[in-house]
Design a protein around this motif. Sequence first.
Motif, mmCIF file in Angstrom:
data_model
loop_
_atom_site.group_PDB
_atom_site.id
_atom_site.type_symbol
_atom_site.label_atom_id
_atom_site.label_comp_id
_atom_site.label_asym_id
_atom_site.label_seq_id
_atom_site.Cartn_x
_atom_site.Cartn_y
_atom_site.Cartn_z
ATOM 1 N N ILE A 1 -35.415 13.885 3.476
ATOM 2 C CA ILE A 1 -36.227 15.095 3.351
ATOM 3 C C ILE A 1 -37.532 14.790 2.634
ATOM 4 C CG2 ILE A 1 -36.369 17.378 2.279
ATOM 5 C CD1 ILE A 1 -33.353 17.654 2.721
ATOM 6 N N GLY A 2 -37.459 14.001 1.562
ATOM 7 C CA GLY A 2 -38.656 13.657 0.819
ATOM 8 C C GLY A 2 -39.671 12.912 1.677
ATOM 9 N N ALA A 3 -39.195 11.922 2.469
ATOM 10 C CA ALA A 3 -40.089 11.147 3.324
ATOM 11 C C ALA A 3 -40.710 12.021 4.410
ATOM 12 C CB ALA A 3 -39.330 9.979 3.952
ATOM 13 N N LEU A 4 -39.884 12.841 5.044
ATOM 14 C CA LEU A 4 -40.396 13.716 6.095
ATOM 15 C C LEU A 4 -41.373 14.748 5.549
ATOM 16 C CD1 LEU A 4 -37.443 14.470 8.533
ATOM 17 C CD2 LEU A 4 -39.644 13.439 9.070
ATOM 18 N N SER A 5 -41.104 15.255 4.358
ATOM 19 C CA SER A 5 -42.001 16.254 3.777
ATOM 20 C C SER A 5 -43.377 15.652 3.517
ATOM 21 C CB SER A 5 -41.416 16.821 2.473
ATOM 22 O OG SER A 5 -41.406 15.839 1.448
ATOM 23 N N ILE A 6 -43.415 14.374 3.133
ATOM 24 C CA ILE A 6 -44.708 13.707 2.931
ATOM 25 C C ILE A 6 -45.447 13.590 4.258
ATOM 26 C CG2 ILE A 6 -45.812 11.520 2.314
ATOM 27 C CD1 ILE A 6 -43.592 11.169 0.193
ATOM 28 N N CYS A 7 -44.719 13.165 5.310
ATOM 29 C CA CYS A 7 -45.346 13.061 6.639
ATOM 30 C C CYS A 7 -45.818 14.424 7.129
ATOM 31 C CB CYS A 7 -44.355 12.468 7.640
ATOM 32 S SG CYS A 7 -43.996 10.716 7.364
ATOM 33 N N MET A 8 -45.020 15.470 6.900
ATOM 34 C CA MET A 8 -45.402 16.814 7.330
ATOM 35 C C MET A 8 -46.617 17.319 6.542
ATOM 36 S SD MET A 8 -43.551 17.819 9.862
ATOM 37 C CE MET A 8 -43.665 16.105 10.407
ATOM 38 N N ASN A 9 -46.704 16.895 5.266
ATOM 39 C CA ASN A 9 -47.879 17.257 4.472
ATOM 40 C C ASN A 9 -49.144 16.648 5.059
ATOM 41 O OD1 ASN A 9 -47.881 18.982 2.194
ATOM 42 N ND2 ASN A 9 -46.457 17.619 1.152
ATOM 43 N N ILE A 10 -49.069 15.345 5.381
ATOM 44 C CA ILE A 10 -50.222 14.675 5.976
ATOM 45 C C ILE A 10 -50.573 15.314 7.313
ATOM 46 C CG2 ILE A 10 -51.096 12.502 6.909
ATOM 47 C CD1 ILE A 10 -50.872 12.488 3.895
ATOM 48 N N LEU A 11 -49.543 15.526 8.147
ATOM 49 C CA LEU A 11 -49.759 16.152 9.450
ATOM 50 C C LEU A 11 -50.339 17.552 9.282
ATOM 51 C CD1 LEU A 11 -49.423 16.044 12.537
ATOM 52 C CD2 LEU A 11 -47.103 16.934 12.229
ATOM 53 N N GLY A 12 -49.812 18.280 8.298
ATOM 54 C CA GLY A 12 -50.298 19.636 8.053
ATOM 55 C C GLY A 12 -51.765 19.671 7.680
#
Length: 504
Positions: free
Chosen positions: A314-325
């Motif tokens: 979840i932590g790794a994906l949330s970082i990627c989603m932040n960048i994507l966002g």
Amino acid sequence: MTDFSQPLLPPTDKTKWISSPESNREYTAPIFAPDADDIPPINNARDFYREFRIESKKLWYLAAPAVFTSVCQYSFGAITQLFAGQVSTVALAAVSIENSVIAGFAFGVMLGMGSALETLCGQAYGAGQLDMMGVYVQRSCVILVSTAVILTPFYVFATPLLRAIGQTAEVAEAAGVMSVWMIPQLYAYALNFPISKFLQAQSKMMAMSVISAVALVFHAFFSWLLMLKLGWGLAGGAVILNASWWLIVVAQIVYIMSGGCRETWTGFSWRAFQSLWGFVKLSLASAVMLCLEIWYFMSLILFAGYLKNAEVSIGALSICMNILGWMVMVSFGINAAISVRVSNELGAAHPRTARFSLIVAVISSFVLGLIMAAVVLVTKNDYPFLFSSDSAVRQIVKELTPLLCLCIVIDIVQPVLSGVAVGAGWQALVAYVNIGSYYVFGLPLGLLMGFVLNWGVLGIWYGMISGIIIQTSILMIIVYRTNWNKEASVAENRIRKWGGHSVS
């Protein structure tokens, strides 16, 4: 230069039966000839370059401050997550789940329902019927505040809801507490989105940018002070996140009522409570269209909670989603600009200009996507350190970066097409496209690849990207086959339907 204050041309004596993309019913509407301010025919490369340059100036006059505003407002949650990652891995997971699942659900509903004003206010402004815009925004506020009351239990009972869908006890408990603290943000959403769409339709982008910039500086400083320096942790993040959103709402209201919108805001009116049910139906169509997109990405974080070592995933994906966002916020700014351009031009009976605005926006966003993806790829060994002190989380982020770059390129074009759909009033049609592309094809394929084939996070993401590609392709086909002269007629009919005076 197009003059948006000019009314629609008088309709010809001929009428014909046409179908609106937002419903399955047919009605009679006048056929408009493009007026003298519409874009001239493009016959060669020189004509295309000339008109592309002219339209680009108009588009980026709106898009630049809209992009800045979108990035600032998105950064509220991203900054909170950034500081939460410095507190603990559990805190990062809790903020990510609350942001993506609970607040993400509410954000999608509120932003979607508020987006109905992009169609109505934008076309009314283009048609010169400015008096109706203040009524429209009041109707939308009434509807969205009522919706916030209905959504409040989702915040109150977030912990058992998250436990019921399989989140770990520790993460569900922390995210549930955070959700209760974030209830004030829900009501800020209910007022912010109608007000921002009202300002956006009038091209009041610069005022929104200044307000958002001040709020972002406020948010960044006090998030650091409360969450890290004073040790308040998640509680400090919640306090500042609520305060930042309410700062934007209050500032925008003060701007409107202090004379920033003299022609479109004439005070409170009882007409705001008329025709509510019809307005609700268009708002719901807008909400469904946008929510299906937001929840699609939200489910990526949710399903990551079922993988082994869920906190790290979840932590790794949330970082990627932040960048994507952050990257997609650039596209959302162009989305806002193209929605204004299309709705204004259709309302002013300029169908060729509306179509060409779309072409310019798609080309511009695609080039920007390539540039931003290249920057992320080059810095893949550096940017994870900004978000987490956990080496395992950082390693997964590095492995996911190439896929993240592909997403950036695809996802920066798709919101532009959605902006055209909102500007033209096709929300219900796009909702059906989203259901088929995302939930019938993309999500099942992602689950198959992620869990059955044991590809993990990569499998889930690959499947979901496939759904986005299909959805974007279908929207391109719909836009390509659109009869823009017909859409100008539909726009005039819609204005009459929602209380504007007839222009014929």
